[in-house]
Design an enzyme around this catalytic site. Structure first.
Site, short mmCIF file in Angstrom:
data_model
loop_
_atom_site.label_atom_id
_atom_site.label_comp_id
_atom_site.label_asym_id
_atom_site.label_seq_id
_atom_site.Cartn_x
_atom_site.Cartn_y
_atom_site.Cartn_z
N GLY A 119 17.76 43.62 65.22
CA GLY A 119 18.27 42.33 64.78
C GLY A 119 18.88 42.47 63.41
O GLY A 119 18.78 43.51 62.76
N SER A 120 19.55 41.41 62.98
CA SER A 120 20.18 41.43 61.66
C SER A 120 20.28 40.02 61.11
O SER A 120 20.13 39.04 61.84
CB SER A 120 21.57 42.07 61.74
OG SER A 120 22.41 41.31 62.59
N ASN A 164 21.16 37.76 56.94
CA ASN A 164 21.72 37.83 55.60
C ASN A 164 21.05 38.92 54.76
O ASN A 164 21.65 39.50 53.87
CB ASN A 164 21.57 36.48 54.89
CG ASN A 164 22.40 35.39 55.58
OD1 ASN A 164 23.45 35.68 56.15
ND2 ASN A 164 21.93 34.15 55.52
N VAL A 212 17.04 44.94 61.06
CA VAL A 212 15.70 45.35 61.48
C VAL A 212 15.86 46.47 62.49
O VAL A 212 16.63 46.35 63.45
CB VAL A 212 14.91 44.18 62.10
CG1 VAL A 212 13.54 44.68 62.58
CG2 VAL A 212 14.73 43.06 61.10
N LYS A 223 12.28 46.20 58.29
CA LYS A 223 13.31 45.31 57.75
C LYS A 223 13.98 46.06 56.59
O LYS A 223 13.34 46.39 55.59
CB LYS A 223 12.70 44.01 57.26
CG LYS A 223 13.72 43.01 56.72
CD LYS A 223 13.07 41.74 56.18
CE LYS A 223 12.70 40.79 57.29
NZ LYS A 223 12.31 39.44 56.75
N ASP A 273 8.69 28.15 57.29
CA ASP A 273 9.78 28.52 58.21
C ASP A 273 9.22 28.77 59.60
O ASP A 273 9.63 29.70 60.30
CB ASP A 273 10.52 29.76 57.69
CG ASP A 273 11.90 29.93 58.34
OD1 ASP A 273 12.34 29.00 59.06
OD2 ASP A 273 12.53 30.98 58.12
#
Length: 628
Positions: A371-372, A374, A378, A395, A487
């Protein structure tokens, strides 16, 4: 297993048919007089006893696979209480309408069966011995997996019983029964090669053999006799009633030195096991037994594969026969079987590095990105610990402009994560300063909950309930540690397996001081407004109660299979909607009780909104009810 009926005044627990008839006689045997009792044949089932024409009539209520209840051939109902109410208005196969419940006399509690009495201790000992867990890890395992553990214990309890001798021949069984006392009713049960069983019963010096068949649904019965879900229920029944046998079962036949039969299948008996079959129930004899270990926690390896030798019983899959453990078919693990249930540093030989900095030479990264964002990307990696190679998620900070704020954000997240240790939270292994700053964490192979559910619409409600309950357990832990997540959303819940969820992404999280109950942000940032409570949006105030609001949105996402909340609406429109007292509607097919909990989480007044202690308990009770 009787939890769904214990509150009913006319529920008597695990009494016999004869005891039920005695109670109805006490009540006058008027037409329509009835009581409810726990089934002695079926796990989670009940029996309805009704008086009509001065006779007692008995109806078996089975629990269906989807968690509903039904009298054979009849309409399904959400609970035993609903079924009784329905039959007070509709015959639908009964001899008469249910008119008057016969309530328990004052001071009389529902009678618990032998398994109900002992299951808490059995489960605790089983988890201790099977996964070597202690303390909070043990408690979390029992709470989160109690329904599965109950089924596992109930359906395998016979393996620990003195009367079960595993795979021995008919001739061997006769020899064993004839050793020692010749008490009428002395008995044993052996396993047969075809997956069925046989009962050996001593009568007037001769050993009689009764076949115990297993049908396609897994029900057990002596030909022409009642059906049972488990062998111990069958033995319990024939211990008080011959019901077609020449006599009742009296004394269990002891194993000879614990060495007969298939010892890989059956645990060895302790030498102190009592030799008599005194009052107290068949099950009471397994208190002191050690449990066989169906599997151990998954060992780490660079490939991340699960060795066949570690395959364990999977209560989520249908039964594949009594010898399924001997097959090499892959079974899905319980959370406790995975390598991420306990901290990698729970092993005293694995020493946590000072200041959680890791040696880059011990970390290997794959090229493919998981994943990616800002912050950067990862990637999957492997970290060489002292004893094992651990599969990790890394990360990697993208900081081409060398912005110190980005590094500070990553280190702040690491600072939060290093303080947390819970099975339902992604743990940090450490941080690594090399070509880039890297945060090394536990791996959750299946990825974000919302994406998984979008791609797997076959996942059932009770599976979703299981997952959101695990999230509530993780959030309850955060609340107890005085942390605010800020979050919480389905995108930040990662799945280790389809039945194991972990909370991740602590980039916005804050630790509160002991004298604080909320955090006040100085400015409005790039916030996920659609997941935020009104006090967050209006006053920048964040607390565990605001996380509860976010949890309600997460539940909505889960039961809508990963749909985006407030689809097509802007943040300002969402705020206006909430101020008017409006909330998102119930996702299609979502259980009513779950939507009611969502709306409770969306209570506008923060003081009246429940905390995670209350939310977790409510979810737990509903989860136990639908899964049991």
């Amino acid at each position: 297993m009787a939890d769904s009926a214990n509150h009913l005044p006319f529920f008597f627990g695990q009494i016999t048919r004869e005891e039920a008839e005695d109670y109805l006689v006490q009540g006058g045997m008027s037409d329509g007089l009835y009581l409810l009792r726990q089934s002695r044949n079926y796990l989670g089932g009940f029996a309805l006893s009704v008086a009509y024409d001065r006779k007692a009539h008995h109806y078996t209520i089975e629990r269906e696979l989807n968690g509903t209840y039904a009298i054979s051939g009849g309409r399904t109902h959400g609970s035993p209480a609903e079924l009784c109410h329905y039959h007070s208005q509709e015959l639908d196969g009964l001899v008469c309408l249910l008119k008057n419940p016969f309530n328990r006399p004052p001071g009389v509690q529902p009678k618990t069966g032998p398994f109900e009495d002992l299951k808490e201790n059995l489960i605790r000992e089983y988890v201790k011995q099977t996964w070597n867990l202690q303390g909070q890890a043990l408690e979390q395992a029992i709470i989160s997996q109690k329904p599965q553990l109950e089924k596992l214990i109930a359906t395998t309890a016979h393996e620990k019983m003195p009367w079960f001798h595993g795979k021995i021949s008919r001739d061997e069984s006769e020899q064993i029964v004839l050793i020692g006392s010749k008490t009428n009713g002395k008995f044993l049960i052996r396993a047969r090669d075809n997956g069925s069983y046989a009962l050996g019963l001593l009568h007037e010096g001769k050993v009689l053999h009764y076949r115990i068949d297993k049908d396609k649904t897994g029900k057990l019965s002596i030909p022409g006799g009642k059906n049972f879900d488990t062998l111990w229920q069958l033995v319990e029944h024939y211990s008080y009633k011959s019901d077609g046998l020449l006599r009742v079962l009296t004394v269990p036949c002891q194993k000879i030195g614990g060495q007969t039969g298939n010892d890989s299948f059956r645990p060895q008996l302790p030498s102190a096991h009592p030799a008599t079959w005194s009052a107290g129930g068949i099950i009471s004899r397994i208190k002191s037994y050690s449990f066989p270990k169906p599997g151990h926690r998954k060992a780490s390896s660079p490939q991340g594969n699960r060795p066949e030798s570690l395959v364990s019983y999977n209560p989520y899959e249908s039964d594949r026969g009594p010898w399924a453990n001997e097959r090499e078919a892959q079974r899905e693990a319980l959370p406790m079987d995975t390598e991420v249930y306990e901290s990698p540093y729970a092993d005293p030989e694995e020493i946590r590095p000072k200041e959680v900095y890791l040696d880059r030479k011990l970390l290997t990264l794959e090229d493919k990105e998981l994943g990616s964002g800002n912050f950067g990307t990862v990637k999957k990696g492997y970290y060489q610990m002292k004893k094992v190679v651990k599969t990790v998620a890394v990360k990697i900070l993208k900081n081409e402009a060398n912005d110190p704020a980005l590094k500070d954000e990553l280190l702040a997240e690491a600072n939060v994560m290093q303080q947390l240790d819970n099975p339902y939270i992604v743990r940090m292994i450490g941080i690594c300063e090399a070509e880039s700053w890297m945060l090394v964490m536990e791996m959750a192979e299946l990825g974000p909950l919302n994406k998984y559910l979008q791609q797997n619409r076959h996942v059932k409600d009770k599976n979703i309930i299981e997952l959101v309950h695990q999230v509530s357990m993780g959030m309850k832990y955060l609340e107890e540690c005085n942390f605010v997540h800020r979050d919480l959303a389905a995108r930040n819940v990662l799945l280790v397996t389809q039945h194991y969820a972990k909370i991740s992404d602590f980039g916005l999280s804050k630790a509160l001081r002991a004298d604080e109950n909320y955090y006040k942000a100085q400015t409005h940032g790039k916030w996920p407004v659609k997941w935020y409570a009104p006090e967050c949006i209006n006053y920048y105030k964040f607390s565990s109660k605001s996380d509860v609001w976010s949890f309600g949105v997460l539940m909505w996402e889960a039961f809508s299979y990963g749909q985006k909340p407030y689809r097509g609406m802007k943040g300002s429109e969402v705020s206006a909607m909430l101020e008017k007292g409006e909330r998102m509607g119930c996702p299609p097919g979502c259980p009513r009780e779950m939507y009611e909990l969502m709306t409770l989480c969306w209570t506008y007044d923060v003081e009246n909104r429940p905390g995670f202690v209350a939310v977790e308990l409510r979810l737990r009770n509903y989860y136990y009810d639908v899964v049991n």
